[in-house]
Scaffold this motif. Structure first.
Motif, PDB file in Angstrom:
ATOM      1  N   ALA A  67       0.871  -1.179   0.000  1.00  0.00           N
ATOM      2  CA  ALA A  67       0.000   0.000   0.000  1.00  0.00           C
ATOM      3  C   ALA A  67       0.900   1.219   0.000  1.00  0.00           C
ATOM      4  O   ALA A  67       2.007   1.185   0.538  1.00  0.00           O
ATOM      5  N   ILE A  68       0.433   2.278  -0.629  1.00  0.00           N
ATOM      6  CA  ILE A  68       1.162   3.537  -0.605  1.00  0.00           C
ATOM      7  C   ILE A  68       0.425   4.466   0.354  1.00  0.00           C
ATOM      8  O   ILE A  68      -0.758   4.763   0.153  1.00  0.00           O
ATOM      9  N   VAL A  85       4.291   0.710   2.149  1.00  0.00           N
ATOM     10  CA  VAL A  85       4.222  -0.291   3.216  1.00  0.00           C
ATOM     11  C   VAL A  85       3.979  -1.618   2.512  1.00  0.00           C
ATOM     12  O   VAL A  85       3.021  -1.742   1.744  1.00  0.00           O
ATOM     13  N   VAL A  86       4.847  -2.573   2.750  1.00  0.00           N
ATOM     14  CA  VAL A  86       4.777  -3.814   1.984  1.00  0.00           C
ATOM     15  C   VAL A  86       4.657  -5.033   2.895  1.00  0.00           C
ATOM     16  O   VAL A  86       5.027  -4.996   4.066  1.00  0.00           O
ATOM     17  N   ILE A  87       4.107  -6.074   2.320  1.00  0.00           N
ATOM     18  CA  ILE A  87       4.223  -7.408   2.908  1.00  0.00           C
ATOM     19  C   ILE A  87       5.109  -8.198   1.959  1.00  0.00           C
ATOM     20  O   ILE A  87       4.796  -8.316   0.764  1.00  0.00           O
ATOM     21  N   VAL A  88       6.240  -8.646   2.482  1.00  0.00           N
ATOM     22  CA  VAL A  88       7.197  -9.417   1.694  1.00  0.00           C
ATOM     23  C   VAL A  88       6.988 -10.895   1.989  1.00  0.00           C
ATOM     24  O   VAL A  88       6.875 -11.293   3.153  1.00  0.00           O
ATOM     25  N   ALA A 109       5.997  -2.881  -6.989  1.00  0.00           N
ATOM     26  CA  ALA A 109       5.044  -3.722  -7.708  1.00  0.00           C
ATOM     27  C   ALA A 109       4.938  -5.084  -7.039  1.00  0.00           C
ATOM     28  O   ALA A 109       5.919  -5.599  -6.480  1.00  0.00           O
ATOM     29  N   ILE A 110       3.752  -5.655  -7.111  1.00  0.00           N
ATOM     30  CA  ILE A 110       3.560  -7.007  -6.621  1.00  0.00           C
ATOM     31  C   ILE A 110       4.442  -7.946  -7.436  1.00  0.00           C
ATOM     32  O   ILE A 110       4.515  -7.833  -8.666  1.00  0.00           O
TER      33      ILE A 110
END
Ligand code: ZN
Length: 133
Positions: A67-68, A85-88, A109-110
């Motif tokens: 999400a940005i 904010v990322v989920i890796v 990017a996903i």
């Protein structure tokens, strides 16, 4: 990020943060069924076993989702918006909430391959963050 609230380690998570401070990403892996546990917890969610070991992880993964954030949800973030904010999702299959560094937000990017980097955020906390590779 002066003033930003940092994680407060507890009995279960202290080793995770200690490894991060040493530049190592590790996670609990169940000593009974082999499932990774993250965030750290006293028992396995799959089999209930209290046994585990701290296993070194590759630090490699992909952006699972992101999400940005265009609003500073905390005063310490005012100069950092917009930020990603990322989920890796790591190669080992577990997922971490984190941030991407050194990457314009419109290029996140996903599926983007990433590698962990460590960012000292205070005397006690070093945060695992990710950069694209
Ligand atoms: Zn288990």
């Amino acid at each position: 990020m002066p003033g930003l609230p940092l994680p407060v380690p507890d009995e279960d998570s202290q080793p995770f943060w200690d490894y991060c401070a040493q530049g190592e990403l590790r996670a609990q892996r169940c000593g009974s069924c082999g499932v990774f546990r993250h965030p750290p917890r006293p028992r396995c969610r799959e089999c209930g076993s209290p046994d585990f070991e701290w296993v070194p992880l590759s630090g490699r993964g992909i952006v699972y989702t992101y999400a940005i954030s265009h609003q500073a949800v905390h005063p310490a973030l005012v100069d950092l918006v917009p930020h990603g904010v990322v989920i890796v999702e790591l190669e080992e299959g577990l997922r971490l909430n984190s941030n991407i560094v050194d990457c314009p937000v419109d290029e996140i990017a996903i599926g983007m391959p990433v590698q962990v980097v460590f960012e000292k955020a205070g005397d006690e906390i070093t945060l695992p963050k990710f950069r694209r590779v």
